[in-house]
Design a protein around this motif. Structure first.
Motif, mmCIF file in Angstrom:
data_model
loop_
_atom_site.group_PDB
_atom_site.id
_atom_site.type_symbol
_atom_site.label_atom_id
_atom_site.label_comp_id
_atom_site.label_asym_id
_atom_site.label_seq_id
_atom_site.Cartn_x
_atom_site.Cartn_y
_atom_site.Cartn_z
ATOM 1 N N LEU A 10 25.974 -4.892 21.940
ATOM 2 C CA LEU A 10 24.683 -4.896 21.252
ATOM 3 C C LEU A 10 24.518 -3.678 20.357
ATOM 4 O O LEU A 10 24.082 -3.813 19.203
ATOM 5 C CB LEU A 10 23.540 -4.987 22.255
ATOM 6 N N ILE A 11 24.858 -2.512 20.849
ATOM 7 C CA ILE A 11 24.765 -1.295 20.028
ATOM 8 C C ILE A 11 25.686 -1.418 18.819
ATOM 9 O O ILE A 11 25.316 -1.061 17.698
ATOM 10 C CB ILE A 11 25.068 -0.025 20.850
ATOM 11 N N GLY A 12 26.880 -1.958 19.021
ATOM 12 C CA GLY A 12 27.798 -2.176 17.898
ATOM 13 C C GLY A 12 27.208 -3.101 16.853
ATOM 14 O O GLY A 12 27.321 -2.847 15.645
ATOM 15 N N ARG A 13 26.563 -4.153 17.317
ATOM 16 C CA ARG A 13 25.935 -5.084 16.372
ATOM 17 C C ARG A 13 24.792 -4.421 15.615
ATOM 18 O O ARG A 13 24.627 -4.641 14.409
ATOM 19 C CB ARG A 13 25.437 -6.315 17.130
ATOM 20 N N LEU A 14 24.013 -3.596 16.296
ATOM 21 C CA LEU A 14 22.909 -2.902 15.620
ATOM 22 C C LEU A 14 23.450 -1.908 14.592
ATOM 23 O O LEU A 14 22.910 -1.797 13.490
ATOM 24 C CB LEU A 14 22.012 -2.203 16.638
ATOM 25 N N GLN A 15 24.515 -1.198 14.953
ATOM 26 C CA GLN A 15 25.118 -0.251 14.015
ATOM 27 C C GLN A 15 25.673 -0.977 12.789
ATOM 28 O O GLN A 15 25.477 -0.520 11.655
ATOM 29 C CB GLN A 15 26.237 0.539 14.707
#
Length: 182
Positions: A50-55
């Motif tokens: 999820l953090i990767g997708r947000l970044q």
């Protein structure tokens, strides 16, 4: 993840988790010696994605407002892809005082978000989008607080209410940040 989201961390059993995953308890215990280790591994994996997708969403935009809006849109997509993730995380949040590994994971997510938002705000100041005298940490704290509130709303309300709140925040972003005239 869904089972824990539905019944809470304390009430979840490895047997029920295995049944939901269509596995045997023995198969799960082979890889995870405890419910806590299973939850930590699952949540770490989901958080990383999820953090990767947000970044990635933030990188596709160029202005702070567009980046924050892209993050909000991607967060909505994440909730659609993982409908129980916020309830899952909320259920374990009550257990963090008794389980240090769970607490560390929550801190890790918060730090990743703070780093992301800090970089975006710092870039916006450097690019002249925000006034140089803006208190960057305070602005990051506000964004984090709103993000946390939206996560909580996602975990505790119907999807339409969460989506409406996201849209309201996007409208605030479009008109309410202390932006510099270019």
């Amino acid at each position: 993840m869904k089972h824990i989201a539905d019944v809470g961390y304390a009430n979840a059993t490895m047997k029920a988790i295995a049944r939901e995953a269509q596995l045997t308890s023995a198969a799960i215990y082979h890889y995870f010696p405890s419910k806590e280790s299973l939850v930590v591994a699952t949540l770490a994996s989901v958080q990383d994605e999820l953090i990767g997708r947000l970044q990635e969403a933030a990188e596709r935009a160029t202005t702070l407002i567009d980046r924050l809006t892209a993050i909000l849109e991607e967060a909505l997509a994440c909730v659609e892809d993982y409908p129980s993730v916020t309830r899952f995380e909320a259920s374990i949040s009550y257990e963090t005082s008794r389980h240090p590994d769970l607490s560390a994971l929550r801190s890790r997510r918060r730090e990743a978000e703070e780093t992301l938002y800090g970089r975006l705000v710092s870039d916006a100041v450097a690019d002249g989008e925000l006034l140089p005298e803006v208190d960057e940490q305070s602005l990051v704290d506000v964004i984090l607080s709103i993000s946390s509130g939206l996560v909580y709303l996602s975990a505790t309300s119907v999807p339409e209410r969460h989506r409406s709140a996201v849209r309201a925040f996007e409208a605030i972003l479009a008109t309410g940040l202390p932006v510099a005239d270019k």
